[in-house]
Design a protein around this motif. Structure first.
Motif, mmCIF file in Angstrom:
data_model
loop_
_atom_site.group_PDB
_atom_site.id
_atom_site.type_symbol
_atom_site.label_atom_id
_atom_site.label_comp_id
_atom_site.label_asym_id
_atom_site.label_seq_id
_atom_site.Cartn_x
_atom_site.Cartn_y
_atom_site.Cartn_z
ATOM 1 N N GLY A 1 0.830 -1.206 0.000
ATOM 2 C CA GLY A 1 0.000 0.000 0.000
ATOM 3 C C GLY A 1 0.862 1.252 0.000
ATOM 4 O O GLY A 1 0.629 2.192 -0.767
ATOM 5 N N ILE A 2 1.899 1.253 0.846
ATOM 6 C CA ILE A 2 2.804 2.399 0.916
ATOM 7 C C ILE A 2 3.442 2.631 -0.446
ATOM 8 O O ILE A 2 3.457 3.752 -0.970
ATOM 9 N N ALA A 3 3.947 1.548 -1.070
ATOM 10 C CA ALA A 3 4.619 1.694 -2.366
ATOM 11 C C ALA A 3 3.647 2.232 -3.410
ATOM 12 O O ALA A 3 3.999 3.121 -4.194
ATOM 13 N N GLY A 4 2.409 1.717 -3.412
ATOM 14 C CA GLY A 4 1.423 2.193 -4.382
ATOM 15 C C GLY A 4 1.179 3.680 -4.237
ATOM 16 O O GLY A 4 1.201 4.438 -5.216
ATOM 17 N N LEU A 5 0.978 4.143 -2.990
ATOM 18 C CA LEU A 5 0.715 5.566 -2.767
ATOM 19 C C LEU A 5 1.933 6.407 -3.137
ATOM 20 O O LEU A 5 1.794 7.490 -3.712
ATOM 21 N N VAL A 6 3.146 5.898 -2.825
ATOM 22 C CA VAL A 6 4.357 6.660 -3.161
ATOM 23 C C VAL A 6 4.487 6.798 -4.672
ATOM 24 O O VAL A 6 4.784 7.884 -5.186
ATOM 25 N N ILE A 7 4.216 5.713 -5.410
ATOM 26 C CA ILE A 7 4.333 5.785 -6.874
ATOM 27 C C ILE A 7 3.300 6.765 -7.429
ATOM 28 O O ILE A 7 3.614 7.610 -8.266
ATOM 29 N N LEU A 8 2.049 6.679 -6.936
ATOM 30 C CA LEU A 8 1.011 7.596 -7.420
ATOM 31 C C LEU A 8 1.403 9.045 -7.170
ATOM 32 O O LEU A 8 1.251 9.911 -8.032
ATOM 33 N N SER A 9 1.950 9.306 -5.978
ATOM 34 C CA SER A 9 2.254 10.704 -5.650
ATOM 35 C C SER A 9 3.536 11.158 -6.338
ATOM 36 O O SER A 9 3.865 12.333 -6.293
ATOM 37 N N SER A 10 4.288 10.229 -6.984
ATOM 38 C CA SER A 10 5.522 10.632 -7.673
ATOM 39 C C SER A 10 5.275 11.001 -9.128
ATOM 40 O O SER A 10 6.194 11.476 -9.789
ATOM 41 N N VAL A 11 4.054 10.730 -9.640
ATOM 42 C CA VAL A 11 3.846 10.851 -11.088
ATOM 43 C C VAL A 11 4.273 12.228 -11.605
ATOM 44 O O VAL A 11 4.981 12.326 -12.607
ATOM 45 N N ASP A 12 3.862 13.303 -10.914
ATOM 46 C CA ASP A 12 4.263 14.645 -11.352
ATOM 47 C C ASP A 12 5.698 14.947 -10.962
ATOM 48 O O ASP A 12 6.465 15.492 -11.733
ATOM 49 N N TYR A 13 6.029 14.569 -9.729
ATOM 50 C CA TYR A 13 7.350 14.889 -9.186
ATOM 51 C C TYR A 13 8.447 14.281 -10.045
ATOM 52 O O TYR A 13 9.506 14.879 -10.242
ATOM 53 N N ALA A 14 8.173 13.069 -10.599
ATOM 54 C CA ALA A 14 9.208 12.326 -11.331
ATOM 55 C C ALA A 14 9.651 13.057 -12.589
ATOM 56 O O ALA A 14 10.692 12.725 -13.149
ATOM 57 N N LYS A 15 8.871 14.054 -13.052
ATOM 58 C CA LYS A 15 9.296 14.809 -14.245
ATOM 59 C C LYS A 15 10.615 15.505 -13.998
ATOM 60 O O LYS A 15 11.348 15.809 -14.934
ATOM 61 N N LYS A 16 10.939 15.762 -12.720
ATOM 62 C CA LYS A 16 12.214 16.405 -12.405
ATOM 63 C C LYS A 16 13.395 15.493 -12.690
ATOM 64 O O LYS A 16 14.521 15.958 -12.756
ATOM 65 N N PHE A 17 13.152 14.180 -12.789
ATOM 66 C CA PHE A 17 14.273 13.261 -12.946
ATOM 67 C C PHE A 17 14.662 13.087 -14.413
ATOM 68 O O PHE A 17 15.582 12.347 -14.718
ATOM 69 N N ARG A 18 13.903 13.754 -15.325
ATOM 70 C CA ARG A 18 14.191 13.681 -16.760
ATOM 71 C C ARG A 18 14.444 12.267 -17.262
ATOM 72 O O ARG A 18 13.511 11.519 -17.499
ATOM 73 N N ARG A 19 15.723 11.869 -17.393
ATOM 74 C CA ARG A 19 16.018 10.658 -18.157
ATOM 75 C C ARG A 19 15.911 9.376 -17.349
ATOM 76 O O ARG A 19 15.976 8.296 -17.904
ATOM 77 N N SER A 20 15.803 9.454 -16.019
ATOM 78 C CA SER A 20 15.917 8.199 -15.273
ATOM 79 C C SER A 20 14.647 7.854 -14.490
ATOM 80 O O SER A 20 14.716 7.354 -13.386
ATOM 81 N N GLN A 21 13.480 8.115 -15.095
ATOM 82 C CA GLN A 21 12.241 7.809 -14.375
ATOM 83 C C GLN A 21 12.042 6.307 -14.178
ATOM 84 O O GLN A 21 11.512 5.880 -13.163
ATOM 85 N N GLY A 22 12.437 5.528 -15.178
ATOM 86 C CA GLY A 22 12.252 4.081 -15.078
ATOM 87 C C GLY A 22 12.984 3.521 -13.881
ATOM 88 O O GLY A 22 12.435 2.762 -13.082
#
Lengths: 478, 103
Positions: free
Chosen positions: A78-99
């Motif tokens: 559950g924690i991992a699911g919520l963290v991934i959902l809340s990272s969707v916008d934030y992860a744009k900052k990581f540019r090339r290494s989102q995967g």
């Protein structure tokens, strides 16, 4: 060999590899998060099939599947699911290494799940390192000055604490000749006869090593810096996931292997450290100006409350163990909710200072209300899960005879109300620097909504969850 | 004089202490990492010695030592990568100058 007991972890590992490969071909990186959430859901489904009662063992009793394992697995997923959902916008900052980002979150989750399901020192160490090494990288993922510094500090202190922990494990192994927790328990009377001082040293080293994971005073100095520098979703992940995993291991190791017959006085060590952890966490939180640092010290203090419950489990009290587990689950939901609200707000304002939240109730009424609700739950005021959890935790400690410890805990709760309410006051009564609205995206709102519903439902109607927690406590202290 | 368990444990304790003192007092991040590796190797010495003298039949201690070496290699790889990341930002690996945040 019973590979099926490892099902959820295998699913997470496979999905992590798939995400890294997908990252090479897909252009829309949102797909990666979707695959990550899907992986978490599949793993949760597999986890639902794991046997609970009677407990099943695999790999020469290294891995156990019981109610405790399954409950904690669900919590970590559950924690991992919520963290991934809340990272969707934030992860744009990581540019090339989102995967790699999502893959590492999943691998770290697999490590946490293993930590909750092992009963053997070697696999505890491997699971702990799988969790930690992924988190070292994730903490440094923004690649700016603060984030790299956070990663470096976390890695250096984390590696140091692993070495200390390992030396403790080596001594335990030398004294008992085994690394299985239940066999350690049966040969510990002999071990005490051979070398009581070595046994005490081993216990202290284990407490120090695990204490680092849960940010217990005096091993808490990494937490504020790492929490401040790390990407905010990872801060949330660290503050709930790695802490819950640390407590799961502590419950298993100290309750099973070091037992209850009083050859090592580990409950006294934990009682003193609980007092220090609560007090220092709360007092230092009073003067913080950065909201992530504030929550870092608040989570140190919360770990202190959990330690009160851990102390109470030393009388093999199932009630105390269920109090600890329930409090941990409630804390995980609440703290995640608070961090997701902060992710949404800071994303738009670009500011982690508490002063930046001034007048937020007018700029983002929904987010401010959500954050306020979570802070109320962290304080421990009804109708939230924070209140129910603290009530169970403290009443179980009173029942186990640790009244003075509970009194100190209650005083600390009163202190903590000051800094939580201060944030509320700034949000609701402060002047807004601009009237520009702050809106969150759909995935973040979903994650926030899920955690808030959890906080509210478990706060009003804790019965079903508590029954499950009691089953987990029974499988821990049989 | 025959070499016994005690000799190995004294060696291990000495290595662990040297590593711990170094890790806590050195300022260069790479040297701190090296000191931590010494501590991990101290654990390996203790593990293998215990395995040889306490449980001569079972190989648990040796297996544990192999796992520690493997994980330590992974940790060192991540650690050096992080040190390089910091060096690119700050042109230093002195932990006392890596102080953007209060330590």
């Amino acid at each position: 060999m019973n590979l099926s007991l490892l099902g959820p972890e295998i699913v997470l590992g496979v999905i992590a590899v798939i995400i890294v490969l997908l990252d090479l071909v897909v252009q829309k990186k949102g797909i990666l998060a979707a695959v990550g959430v899907a992986g978490v859901l599949i793993a949760a489904l597999v986890n639902g099939w794991l046997p609970m009662e009677p407990a099943k063992y695999a790999f020469d009793k290294m891995l156990v599947s019981d109610s405790f394992t399954v409950l904690f697995n669900f919590a970590f997923l559950g924690i991992a699911g919520l963290v991934i959902l809340s990272s969707v916008d934030y992860a744009k900052k990581f540019r090339r290494s989102q995967g790699e980002y999502y893959a590492l979150v999943l691998l770290s989750t697999a490590g946490m799940m293993l930590m909750a399901s092992t009963r053997e020192l070697i696999s505890i160490y491997i699971a702990l390192e799988l969790t930690s090494i992924s988190l070292y990288v994730l903490a440094a993922f923004l690649r700016d000055g603060k984030s790299s510094e956070a990663g470096l500090k976390y890695m250096l202190l984390g590696a140091l604490s692993s070495a200390v922990l390992l030396y403790g494990m080596a001594l335990i192994f030398g004294l008992t000749g085994t690394t299985q927790l239940d066999q350690i328990a049966s040969s510990i009377t002999v071990a005490k006869a051979i070398g009581q001082s070595a046994l005490i040293l081993a216990t202290v080293l284990l407490v120090a090593g695990f204490g680092f994971k849960i940010a217990m005073v005096p091993f808490q100095m990494w937490a504020p810096d790492v929490y401040e520098g790390a990407p905010t979703p990872i801060t949330a992940f660290l503050s709930v996931g790695s802490k819950a995993a640390g407590f799961a291991v502590i419950l298993r190791v100290f309750n099973i292997s070091l037992g209850h017959e009083g050859f090592v006085d580990w409950q006294t060590i934990f009682a003193i450290l609980a007092v220090l952890t609560m007090t220092i966490g709360n007092v230092v939180a009073l003067v913080q100006s950065n909201v992530k640092r504030l929550l870092a010290y608040s989570s140190i203090a919360q770990a202190g409350y959990v330690l009160v419950g851990v102390v109470a489990t030393s009388n093999s009290s199932q009630f105390a163990a269920s109090g600890v587990i329930f409090f941990l689950l409630g804390y995980a939901l609440t703290n995640l909710g608070a961090f997701i609200a902060i992710i949404a707000i800071s994303e738009k304002t670009g500011n982690d200072e508490i002063a930046g939240y001034s007048g937020m109730a007018r700029r983002a009424p929904g987010l401010a209300l959500a954050l306020a609700f979570c802070l109320i739950s962290l304080t421990g005021i009804p109708p939230t899960v924070g209140f129910v959890g603290k009530f169970y935790l403290f009443s179980s400690a009173v029942e186990a005879g640790w009244v003075w410890l509970v009194i100190i805990g209650l005083i600390n709760s009163a202190i903590s109300a000051y800094y939580y309410v201060r944030v509320l006051k700034i949000m609701y009564l402060g002047a807004a620097p601009s009237e520009e609205g702050v809106k969150a995206s759909a995935p973040v709102v979903t994650a926030l909504g899920l955690s808030l519903v959890g906080v509210l439902i478990a706060g009003i109607y804790p019965g079903p969850l508590f029954q499950w927690v009691e089953a987990a406590a029974r499988s821990l202290i049989g | 004089m025959a070499i016994g368990l005690d000799h190995f444990l004294v060696l291990s304790a000495a290595m662990f202490s040297i590593g711990l003192v170094g890790a806590l007092s050195k300022r260069n991040a790479v040297v701190i990492l090296m000191c931590i590796e010494i501590m991990l190797n101290a654990v390996n010495v203790a593990m293998v010695a215990f395995s040889r003298y306490v449980t001569p039949v079972a190989l648990t201690g040796q297996v544990f030592a192999i796992f520690i070496m493997t994980v330590a290699a992974a940790e060192a790889a991540v650690g050096l990568a992080l040190i390089i990341a910091v060096y690119r930002q700050r042109q230093t690996v002195d932990v006392q100058q890596i102080d953007l945040m209060k330590w």
